[in-house]
Design a protein around this motif. Structure first.
Motif, PDB file in Angstrom:
ATOM      1  N   THR A 109       0.849  -1.194   0.000  1.00 23.53           N
ATOM      2  CA  THR A 109       0.000   0.000   0.000  1.00 23.53           C
ATOM      3  C   THR A 109       0.883   1.242   0.000  1.00 23.53           C
ATOM      4  O   THR A 109       1.872   1.300   0.731  1.00 23.53           O
ATOM      5  CB  THR A 109      -0.916   0.032   1.247  1.00 23.53           C
ATOM      6  N   GLN A 110       0.483   2.206  -0.819  1.00 20.80           N
ATOM      7  CA  GLN A 110       1.187   3.489  -0.869  1.00 20.80           C
ATOM      8  C   GLN A 110       0.161   4.608  -0.820  1.00 20.80           C
ATOM      9  O   GLN A 110      -0.848   4.563  -1.523  1.00 20.80           O
ATOM     10  CB  GLN A 110       2.008   3.600  -2.147  1.00 20.80           C
ATOM     11  N   PHE A 111       0.414   5.603   0.018  1.00 22.00           N
ATOM     12  CA  PHE A 111      -0.427   6.795   0.091  1.00 22.00           C
ATOM     13  C   PHE A 111       0.312   7.927  -0.611  1.00 22.00           C
ATOM     14  O   PHE A 111       1.524   8.065  -0.459  1.00 22.00           O
ATOM     15  CB  PHE A 111      -0.712   7.170   1.547  1.00 22.00           C
ATOM     16  N   SER A 112      -0.423   8.728  -1.362  1.00 25.84           N
ATOM     17  CA  SER A 112       0.171   9.857  -2.084  1.00 25.84           C
ATOM     18  C   SER A 112      -0.816  11.016  -2.115  1.00 25.84           C
ATOM     19  O   SER A 112      -2.010  10.839  -1.850  1.00 25.84           O
ATOM     20  CB  SER A 112       0.518   9.464  -3.516  1.00 25.84           C
ATOM     21  N   THR A 113      -0.296  12.165  -2.483  1.00 27.35           N
ATOM     22  CA  THR A 113      -1.130  13.344  -2.697  1.00 27.35           C
ATOM     23  C   THR A 113      -0.971  13.757  -4.152  1.00 27.35           C
ATOM     24  O   THR A 113       0.150  13.886  -4.649  1.00 27.35           O
ATOM     25  CB  THR A 113      -0.692  14.490  -1.765  1.00 27.35           C
ATOM     26  N   LEU A 114      -2.092  13.941  -4.815  1.00 25.20           N
ATOM     27  CA  LEU A 114      -2.096  14.328  -6.224  1.00 25.20           C
ATOM     28  C   LEU A 114      -1.873  15.828  -6.365  1.00 25.20           C
ATOM     29  O   LEU A 114      -1.969  16.563  -5.380  1.00 25.20           O
ATOM     30  CB  LEU A 114      -3.423  13.900  -6.852  1.00 25.20           C
ATOM     31  N   PRO A 115      -1.585  16.319  -7.590  1.00 24.60           N
ATOM     32  CA  PRO A 115      -1.339  17.747  -7.784  1.00 24.60           C
ATOM     33  C   PRO A 115      -2.453  18.655  -7.252  1.00 24.60           C
ATOM     34  O   PRO A 115      -2.170  19.758  -6.762  1.00 24.60           O
ATOM     35  CB  PRO A 115      -1.202  17.877  -9.306  1.00 24.60           C
ATOM     36  N   SER A 116      -3.703  18.186  -7.278  1.00 24.47           N
ATOM     37  CA  SER A 116      -4.816  19.012  -6.787  1.00 24.47           C
ATOM     38  C   SER A 116      -4.891  19.041  -5.267  1.00 24.47           C
ATOM     39  O   SER A 116      -5.650  19.811  -4.699  1.00 24.47           O
ATOM     40  CB  SER A 116      -6.140  18.468  -7.327  1.00 24.47           C
ATOM     41  N   GLY A 117      -4.119  18.168  -4.611  1.00 27.49           N
ATOM     42  CA  GLY A 117      -4.182  18.072  -3.155  1.00 27.49           C
ATOM     43  C   GLY A 117      -5.016  16.889  -2.675  1.00 27.49           C
ATOM     44  O   GLY A 117      -5.031  16.584  -1.482  1.00 27.49           O
ATOM     45  N   THR A 118      -5.705  16.210  -3.575  1.00 28.36           N
ATOM     46  CA  THR A 118      -6.498  15.039  -3.198  1.00 28.36           C
ATOM     47  C   THR A 118      -5.570  13.904  -2.794  1.00 28.36           C
ATOM     48  O   THR A 118      -4.599  13.600  -3.492  1.00 28.36           O
ATOM     49  CB  THR A 118      -7.398  14.585  -4.374  1.00 28.36           C
ATOM     50  N   LYS A 119      -5.872  13.293  -1.686  1.00 27.11           N
ATOM     51  CA  LYS A 119      -5.080  12.168  -1.200  1.00 27.11           C
ATOM     52  C   LYS A 119      -5.620  10.880  -1.824  1.00 27.11           C
ATOM     53  O   LYS A 119      -6.826  10.723  -2.015  1.00 27.11           O
ATOM     54  CB  LYS A 119      -5.134  12.100   0.315  1.00 27.11           C
ATOM     55  N   VAL A 120      -4.689   9.951  -2.123  1.00 27.82           N
ATOM     56  CA  VAL A 120      -5.065   8.667  -2.706  1.00 27.82           C
ATOM     57  C   VAL A 120      -4.323   7.539  -1.995  1.00 27.82           C
ATOM     58  O   VAL A 120      -3.249   7.738  -1.431  1.00 27.82           O
ATOM     59  CB  VAL A 120      -4.768   8.596  -4.225  1.00 27.82           C
ATOM     60  N   ARG A 121      -4.947   6.381  -2.049  1.00 25.57           N
ATOM     61  CA  ARG A 121      -4.316   5.147  -1.569  1.00 25.57           C
ATOM     62  C   ARG A 121      -4.280   4.201  -2.759  1.00 25.57           C
ATOM     63  O   ARG A 121      -5.301   3.950  -3.398  1.00 25.57           O
ATOM     64  CB  ARG A 121      -5.127   4.522  -0.436  1.00 25.57           C
ATOM     65  N   ILE A 122      -3.103   3.698  -3.063  1.00 25.58           N
ATOM     66  CA  ILE A 122      -2.948   2.732  -4.136  1.00 25.58           C
ATOM     67  C   ILE A 122      -2.409   1.460  -3.494  1.00 25.58           C
ATOM     68  O   ILE A 122      -1.387   1.489  -2.801  1.00 25.58           O
ATOM     69  CB  ILE A 122      -1.986   3.240  -5.226  1.00 25.58           C
ATOM     70  N   ALA A 123      -3.112   0.381  -3.707  1.00 21.63           N
ATOM     71  CA  ALA A 123      -2.730  -0.874  -3.067  1.00 21.63           C
ATOM     72  C   ALA A 123      -2.697  -2.002  -4.084  1.00 21.63           C
ATOM     73  O   ALA A 123      -3.401  -1.969  -5.088  1.00 21.63           O
ATOM     74  CB  ALA A 123      -3.721  -1.216  -1.956  1.00 21.63           C
ATOM     75  N   VAL A 124      -1.875  -2.979  -3.807  1.00 22.89           N
ATOM     76  CA  VAL A 124      -1.923  -4.242  -4.523  1.00 22.89           C
ATOM     77  C   VAL A 124      -2.492  -5.240  -3.534  1.00 22.89           C
ATOM     78  O   VAL A 124      -1.999  -5.367  -2.409  1.00 22.89           O
ATOM     79  CB  VAL A 124      -0.527  -4.678  -5.031  1.00 22.89           C
ATOM     80  N   ARG A 125      -3.576  -5.881  -3.946  1.00 21.40           N
ATOM     81  CA  ARG A 125      -4.289  -6.830  -3.084  1.00 21.40           C
ATOM     82  C   ARG A 125      -4.255  -8.213  -3.729  1.00 21.40           C
ATOM     83  O   ARG A 125      -4.087  -8.337  -4.943  1.00 21.40           O
ATOM     84  CB  ARG A 125      -5.754  -6.408  -2.918  1.00 21.40           C
ATOM     85  N   ALA A 126      -4.439  -9.230  -2.930  1.00 21.59           N
ATOM     86  CA  ALA A 126      -4.491 -10.610  -3.412  1.00 21.59           C
ATOM     87  C   ALA A 126      -5.870 -11.185  -3.138  1.00 21.59           C
ATOM     88  O   ALA A 126      -6.423 -10.996  -2.056  1.00 21.59           O
ATOM     89  CB  ALA A 126      -3.431 -11.451  -2.725  1.00 21.59           C
ATOM     90  N   LYS A 127      -6.402 -11.877  -4.116  1.00 23.60           N
ATOM     91  CA  LYS A 127      -7.659 -12.602  -3.946  1.00 23.60           C
ATOM     92  C   LYS A 127      -7.343 -13.970  -3.352  1.00 23.60           C
ATOM     93  O   LYS A 127      -6.179 -14.388  -3.292  1.00 23.60           O
ATOM     94  CB  LYS A 127      -8.364 -12.759  -5.287  1.00 23.60           C
ATOM     95  N   ALA A 128      -8.379 -14.677  -2.934  1.00 22.23           N
ATOM     96  CA  ALA A 128      -8.198 -15.994  -2.325  1.00 22.23           C
ATOM     97  C   ALA A 128      -7.516 -16.971  -3.279  1.00 22.23           C
ATOM     98  O   ALA A 128      -6.794 -17.870  -2.845  1.00 22.23           O
ATOM     99  CB  ALA A 128      -9.550 -16.547  -1.863  1.00 22.23           C
ATOM    100  N   ASP A 129      -7.724 -16.795  -4.587  1.00 21.73           N
ATOM    101  CA  ASP A 129      -7.109 -17.699  -5.561  1.00 21.73           C
ATOM    102  C   ASP A 129      -5.652 -17.344  -5.855  1.00 21.73           C
ATOM    103  O   ASP A 129      -5.003 -17.981  -6.673  1.00 21.73           O
ATOM    104  CB  ASP A 129      -7.923 -17.737  -6.858  1.00 21.73           C
ATOM    105  N   GLY A 130      -5.120 -16.307  -5.200  1.00 21.02           N
ATOM    106  CA  GLY A 130      -3.737 -15.910  -5.369  1.00 21.02           C
ATOM    107  C   GLY A 130      -3.518 -14.842  -6.429  1.00 21.02           C
ATOM    108  O   GLY A 130      -2.422 -14.289  -6.522  1.00 21.02           O
ATOM    109  N   SER A 131      -4.524 -14.559  -7.234  1.00 18.64           N
ATOM    110  CA  SER A 131      -4.361 -13.507  -8.244  1.00 18.64           C
ATOM    111  C   SER A 131      -4.262 -12.149  -7.550  1.00 18.64           C
ATOM    112  O   SER A 131      -4.817 -11.951  -6.467  1.00 18.64           O
ATOM    113  CB  SER A 131      -5.518 -13.531  -9.248  1.00 18.64           C
ATOM    114  N   ARG A 132      -3.548 -11.252  -8.187  1.00 13.28           N
ATOM    115  CA  ARG A 132      -3.322  -9.924  -7.606  1.00 13.28           C
ATOM    116  C   ARG A 132      -3.905  -8.848  -8.506  1.00 13.28           C
ATOM    117  O   ARG A 132      -3.974  -9.002  -9.722  1.00 13.28           O
ATOM    118  CB  ARG A 132      -1.826  -9.677  -7.426  1.00 13.28           C
ATOM    119  N   PHE A 133      -4.278  -7.736  -7.894  1.00 12.41           N
ATOM    120  CA  PHE A 133      -4.832  -6.613  -8.631  1.00 12.41           C
ATOM    121  C   PHE A 133      -4.488  -5.330  -7.893  1.00 12.41           C
ATOM    122  O   PHE A 133      -4.182  -5.353  -6.699  1.00 12.41           O
ATOM    123  CB  PHE A 133      -6.356  -6.754  -8.799  1.00 12.41           C
ATOM    124  N   SER A 134      -4.539  -4.220  -8.619  1.00 15.72           N
ATOM    125  CA  SER A 134      -4.301  -2.934  -7.964  1.00 15.72           C
ATOM    126  C   SER A 134      -5.635  -2.281  -7.657  1.00 15.72           C
ATOM    127  O   SER A 134      -6.625  -2.479  -8.363  1.00 15.72           O
ATOM    128  CB  SER A 134      -3.425  -2.014  -8.816  1.00 15.72           C
TER     129      SER A 134
END
Length: 165
Positions: A109-134
């Motif tokens: 997980t990474q937290f960042s602030t965009l140019p407008s000032g909006t905060k975002v969280r970007i994460a890579v998660r794993a499903k039960a089957d082991g596949s990953r997604f952002s």
């Protein structure tokens, strides 16, 4: 840590994965509601059965002052599940196992602030089957100038986790 199997009522065991063998229960007597932490997901039983895989859950929190367990979701617009007055004897084991299972779904997980000032969280998660997604969550409105920065941040996070950009 003990799974406290004996606390699951016999009539609920057939409704649970593997007959409830790996489920850690938490009972809310005021609502006649059960939550179960299972390796495959979070299960709610209150007349009907509702199941969420761990990648569908953002956080489980406990507020001692209000005696409330909260379940929040990756979508900040979705209201958290708030449950009051859990069985205190079951709370620690449930919390311990739920935290372990939830953390397994959260790769990075990474937290960042965009140019407008909006905060975002970007994460890579794993499903039960082991596949990953952002997963990208913005805590506010995105401005047109944010999209390029957000795309770049997501690509960086995906690359760090070994996913194609």
């Amino acid at each position: 840590m003990s799974l406290r199997k004996s606390k699951i009522p016999a009539e609920l065991k057939p409704l649970l994965p593997r007959g409830g063998r790996n489920c850690v229960p938490l009972y809310f007597a005021d609502q006649d509601l059960w939550l179960f932490a299972d390796p495959s997901g979070l299960i709610r039983r209150d007349g009907e059965l509702t199941r969420w895989e761990w990648h569908e859950v953002q956080q489980i929190g406990w507020d001692r002052d209000t005696d409330t367990l909260s379940v929040s979701w990756p979508d900040p617009g979705k209201a958290p599940l708030l449950l009051k007055n859990p069985d205190s004897a079951m709370l620690k084991a449930f919390g311990d196992y739920a935290r372990i299972y939830l953390q397994k779904s959260q790769i990075y997980t990474q937290f960042s602030t965009l140019p407008s000032g909006t905060k975002v969280r970007i994460a890579v998660r794993a499903k039960a089957d082991g596949s990953r997604f952002s997963e990208v969550v913005a805590f506010g409105a995105l401005a047109p100038g944010d999209l390029s920065a957000l795309s770049s941040l997501e690509s960086q996070v995906r690359d760090m986790a070994g996913l194609p950009a």
